[in-house]
Scaffold this motif. Structure first.
Motif, PDB file in Angstrom:
ATOM      1  N   LEU A  58     -46.146 -27.238  10.470  1.00  0.00           N
ATOM      2  CA  LEU A  58     -45.114 -27.435  10.132  1.00  0.00           C
ATOM      3  C   LEU A  58     -44.463 -27.094   8.741  1.00  0.00           C
ATOM      4  O   LEU A  58     -45.276 -27.828   8.101  1.00  0.00           O
ATOM      5  CB  LEU A  58     -45.179 -29.139  10.461  1.00  0.00           C
ATOM      6  N   PRO A  59     -43.669 -26.347   7.862  1.00  0.00           N
ATOM      7  CA  PRO A  59     -43.837 -26.025   6.774  1.00  0.00           C
ATOM      8  C   PRO A  59     -43.273 -26.734   6.089  1.00  0.00           C
ATOM      9  O   PRO A  59     -42.613 -26.027   5.014  1.00  0.00           O
ATOM     10  CB  PRO A  59     -42.939 -24.416   6.955  1.00  0.00           C
ATOM     11  N   TYR A  60     -42.418 -27.904   6.232  1.00  0.00           N
ATOM     12  CA  TYR A  60     -41.265 -28.618   5.215  1.00  0.00           C
ATOM     13  C   TYR A  60     -42.036 -30.039   5.067  1.00  0.00           C
ATOM     14  O   TYR A  60     -42.693 -30.796   6.716  1.00  0.00           O
ATOM     15  CB  TYR A  60     -40.130 -28.482   6.119  1.00  0.00           C
ATOM     16  N   GLY A  61     -41.566 -31.113   4.052  1.00  0.00           N
ATOM     17  CA  GLY A  61     -42.318 -32.444   4.343  1.00  0.00           C
ATOM     18  C   GLY A  61     -41.350 -33.622   3.791  1.00  0.00           C
ATOM     19  O   GLY A  61     -40.441 -32.957   2.699  1.00  0.00           O
ATOM     20  N   ALA A  62     -42.336 -33.908   2.946  1.00  0.00           N
ATOM     21  CA  ALA A  62     -41.101 -35.276   2.322  1.00  0.00           C
ATOM     22  C   ALA A  62     -41.351 -34.771   1.088  1.00  0.00           C
ATOM     23  O   ALA A  62     -42.632 -34.989   0.157  1.00  0.00           O
ATOM     24  CB  ALA A  62     -41.657 -36.600   2.597  1.00  0.00           C
ATOM     25  N   SER A  63     -40.475 -33.942  -0.069  1.00  0.00           N
ATOM     26  CA  SER A  63     -40.947 -33.418  -1.294  1.00  0.00           C
ATOM     27  C   SER A  63     -40.048 -33.616  -2.569  1.00  0.00           C
ATOM     28  O   SER A  63     -39.609 -33.017  -3.642  1.00  0.00           O
ATOM     29  CB  SER A  63     -40.974 -32.249  -0.862  1.00  0.00           C
ATOM     30  N   GLY A  64     -39.192 -34.860  -1.927  1.00  0.00           N
ATOM     31  CA  GLY A  64     -38.550 -35.356  -2.704  1.00  0.00           C
ATOM     32  C   GLY A  64     -38.286 -35.944  -4.556  1.00  0.00           C
ATOM     33  O   GLY A  64     -37.948 -35.172  -5.093  1.00  0.00           O
ATOM     34  N   GLU A  65     -39.675 -36.212  -4.607  1.00  0.00           N
ATOM     35  CA  GLU A  65     -40.233 -35.706  -6.102  1.00  0.00           C
ATOM     36  C   GLU A  65     -40.087 -34.869  -7.191  1.00  0.00           C
ATOM     37  O   GLU A  65     -39.960 -34.497  -8.091  1.00  0.00           O
ATOM     38  CB  GLU A  65     -41.970 -36.520  -6.435  1.00  0.00           C
ATOM     39  N   HIS A  66     -40.113 -33.485  -6.081  1.00  0.00           N
ATOM     40  CA  HIS A  66     -39.821 -31.748  -6.793  1.00  0.00           C
ATOM     41  C   HIS A  66     -38.551 -31.578  -6.529  1.00  0.00           C
ATOM     42  O   HIS A  66     -38.813 -30.452  -7.043  1.00  0.00           O
ATOM     43  CB  HIS A  66     -41.403 -31.283  -5.744  1.00  0.00           C
ATOM     44  N   GLU A  67     -37.709 -32.040  -6.326  1.00  0.00           N
ATOM     45  CA  GLU A  67     -36.221 -31.773  -5.743  1.00  0.00           C
ATOM     46  C   GLU A  67     -35.958 -31.489  -7.501  1.00  0.00           C
ATOM     47  O   GLU A  67     -34.358 -31.123  -7.454  1.00  0.00           O
ATOM     48  CB  GLU A  67     -35.384 -32.498  -4.763  1.00  0.00           C
ATOM     49  N   GLY A  68     -35.703 -31.898  -8.665  1.00  0.00           N
ATOM     50  CA  GLY A  68     -35.820 -31.441 -10.401  1.00  0.00           C
ATOM     51  C   GLY A  68     -35.733 -29.660 -10.398  1.00  0.00           C
ATOM     52  O   GLY A  68     -35.271 -29.049 -11.141  1.00  0.00           O
ATOM     53  N   PHE A  69     -36.776 -28.928  -9.853  1.00  0.00           N
ATOM     54  CA  PHE A  69     -36.685 -27.781  -9.809  1.00  0.00           C
ATOM     55  C   PHE A  69     -36.304 -26.627  -8.807  1.00  0.00           C
ATOM     56  O   PHE A  69     -36.342 -27.565  -7.413  1.00  0.00           O
ATOM     57  CB  PHE A  69     -38.485 -27.146  -9.627  1.00  0.00           C
ATOM     58  N   ALA A  70     -36.015 -25.626  -8.801  1.00  0.00           N
ATOM     59  CA  ALA A  70     -35.566 -24.550  -7.640  1.00  0.00           C
ATOM     60  C   ALA A  70     -35.996 -24.395  -6.498  1.00  0.00           C
ATOM     61  O   ALA A  70     -37.546 -23.889  -7.035  1.00  0.00           O
ATOM     62  CB  ALA A  70     -34.392 -23.671  -8.317  1.00  0.00           C
ATOM     63  N   GLY A  71     -35.903 -24.131  -5.710  1.00  0.00           N
ATOM     64  CA  GLY A  71     -36.720 -23.899  -4.319  1.00  0.00           C
ATOM     65  C   GLY A  71     -36.842 -24.876  -3.450  1.00  0.00           C
ATOM     66  O   GLY A  71     -37.913 -24.586  -2.626  1.00  0.00           O
ATOM     67  N   THR A  72     -37.571 -26.025  -4.220  1.00  0.00           N
ATOM     68  CA  THR A  72     -38.339 -27.037  -3.568  1.00  0.00           C
ATOM     69  C   THR A  72     -36.954 -27.171  -2.460  1.00  0.00           C
ATOM     70  O   THR A  72     -35.901 -27.560  -2.232  1.00  0.00           O
ATOM     71  CB  THR A  72     -38.035 -28.148  -4.444  1.00  0.00           C
ATOM     72  N   VAL A  73     -38.148 -27.041  -0.974  1.00  0.00           N
ATOM     73  CA  VAL A  73     -36.812 -27.870  -0.422  1.00  0.00           C
ATOM     74  C   VAL A  73     -37.250 -29.114   1.117  1.00  0.00           C
ATOM     75  O   VAL A  73     -38.244 -28.857   1.309  1.00  0.00           O
ATOM     76  CB  VAL A  73     -36.410 -26.825   1.455  1.00  0.00           C
ATOM     77  N   SER A  74     -36.763 -30.756   0.519  1.00  0.00           N
ATOM     78  CA  SER A  74     -37.397 -31.689   1.254  1.00  0.00           C
ATOM     79  C   SER A  74     -36.264 -32.157   2.160  1.00  0.00           C
ATOM     80  O   SER A  74     -35.402 -32.171   2.356  1.00  0.00           O
ATOM     81  CB  SER A  74     -37.507 -32.630   0.391  1.00  0.00           C
ATOM     82  N   ILE A  75     -37.748 -32.967   3.781  1.00  0.00           N
ATOM     83  CA  ILE A  75     -36.763 -32.890   4.594  1.00  0.00           C
ATOM     84  C   ILE A  75     -36.827 -34.500   4.232  1.00  0.00           C
ATOM     85  O   ILE A  75     -36.745 -35.176   4.995  1.00  0.00           O
ATOM     86  CB  ILE A  75     -37.016 -32.516   5.939  1.00  0.00           C
TER      87      ILE A  75
END
Length: 227
Positions: A58-75
């Motif tokens: 399952l390649p996506y997760g809760a990554s909101g803390e990284h959304e200031g950087f391009a490429g990050t995709v948080s669900i």
């Protein structure tokens, strides 16, 4: 049968298999590591578990803390939780049990919530973290060394640079308020410049040994995490 994606349904004996599901993320890991670092590490640990059927990650997760950087995709945490719950409900219709092998710290709370619910509903679900004791927090020497061992072609050590080196406890108030970009301009929490493949091999062997022992004991705690 070893990999679920390659199996035919007639290969699977209902009620007898343990399914190992890598849970990762697509998020920045500094300028030197690929976005799927957490997924790669979780998949490698899950693949090393004996007497299990390996599910696709399952390649996506809760990554909101990284959304200031391009490429990050948080669900997000709620969707991650819902995904784990529905996955567990479905797989436990035919599997004996399921273990979620987590490669991203931000997924821990959704996993606790989801696996606790699955267990309350009577499903034999559990999870375990790919965590190295006393490691740096993100994209530092620990993860970089692991990736130099597991996927050296994806690591660009010429780009590796020191990030924020304060303790995670000291950084946490700012990190929670405005994300990792507020404490580290390059997205690194730690120092990856001293990473080596040899260290990565030792760290990976320790991760696998601990995970194998946890699955063999199969003693989920109150939060569904294997002890």
């Amino acid at each position: 049968m070893r990999e679920l994606a390659d199996a035919y349904w007639t290969d699977i004996e209902p009620g007898r298999v343990t399914v190992a599901v890598p849970v990762g993320a697509l998020e920045q890991h500094g300028p030197h590591l690929p976005l799927d670092t957490d997924t790669r590490i979780a998949a490698a640990v899950a693949a090393a578990l004996p007497e299990t059927v390996l599910a696709p990650p399952l390649p996506y997760g809760a990554s909101g803390e990284h959304e200031g950087f391009a490429g990050t995709v948080s669900i997000g945490a709620e969707v991650t939780k819902a995904l784990i719950v529905e996955y567990g409900r479905s797989v436990c219709r035919w599997a004996k049990r399921v273990v979620f092998v987590n490669g991203h710290g931000g997924n821990a709370y959704p996993l606790i919530e989801a696996v606790s619910l699955l267990r309350y509903e009577g499903r034999d679900a559990a999870w375990l973290p790919c965590a190295v004791p006393a490691s740096d927090a993100h994209a530092g020497v620990t993860e970089t060394s692991l990736m130099l061992h597991l996927a050296p072609g994806t690591v660009d050590m010429a780009r590796a640079a020191v990030g924020a080196t304060e303790s995670i406890g000291a950084l946490m108030p700012r990190l929670r308020e405005a994300g990792i970009v507020s404490v580290s301009a390059n997205g690194v929490l730690g120092d990856p410049t001293e990473a080596t493949a040899e260290l990565g091999a030792r760290l990976f062997a320790s991760l696998v040994e601990r995970a194998r022992a946890q699955v063999a004991r199969w003693e989920p705690g109150t939060e569904g995490r294997l002890r």
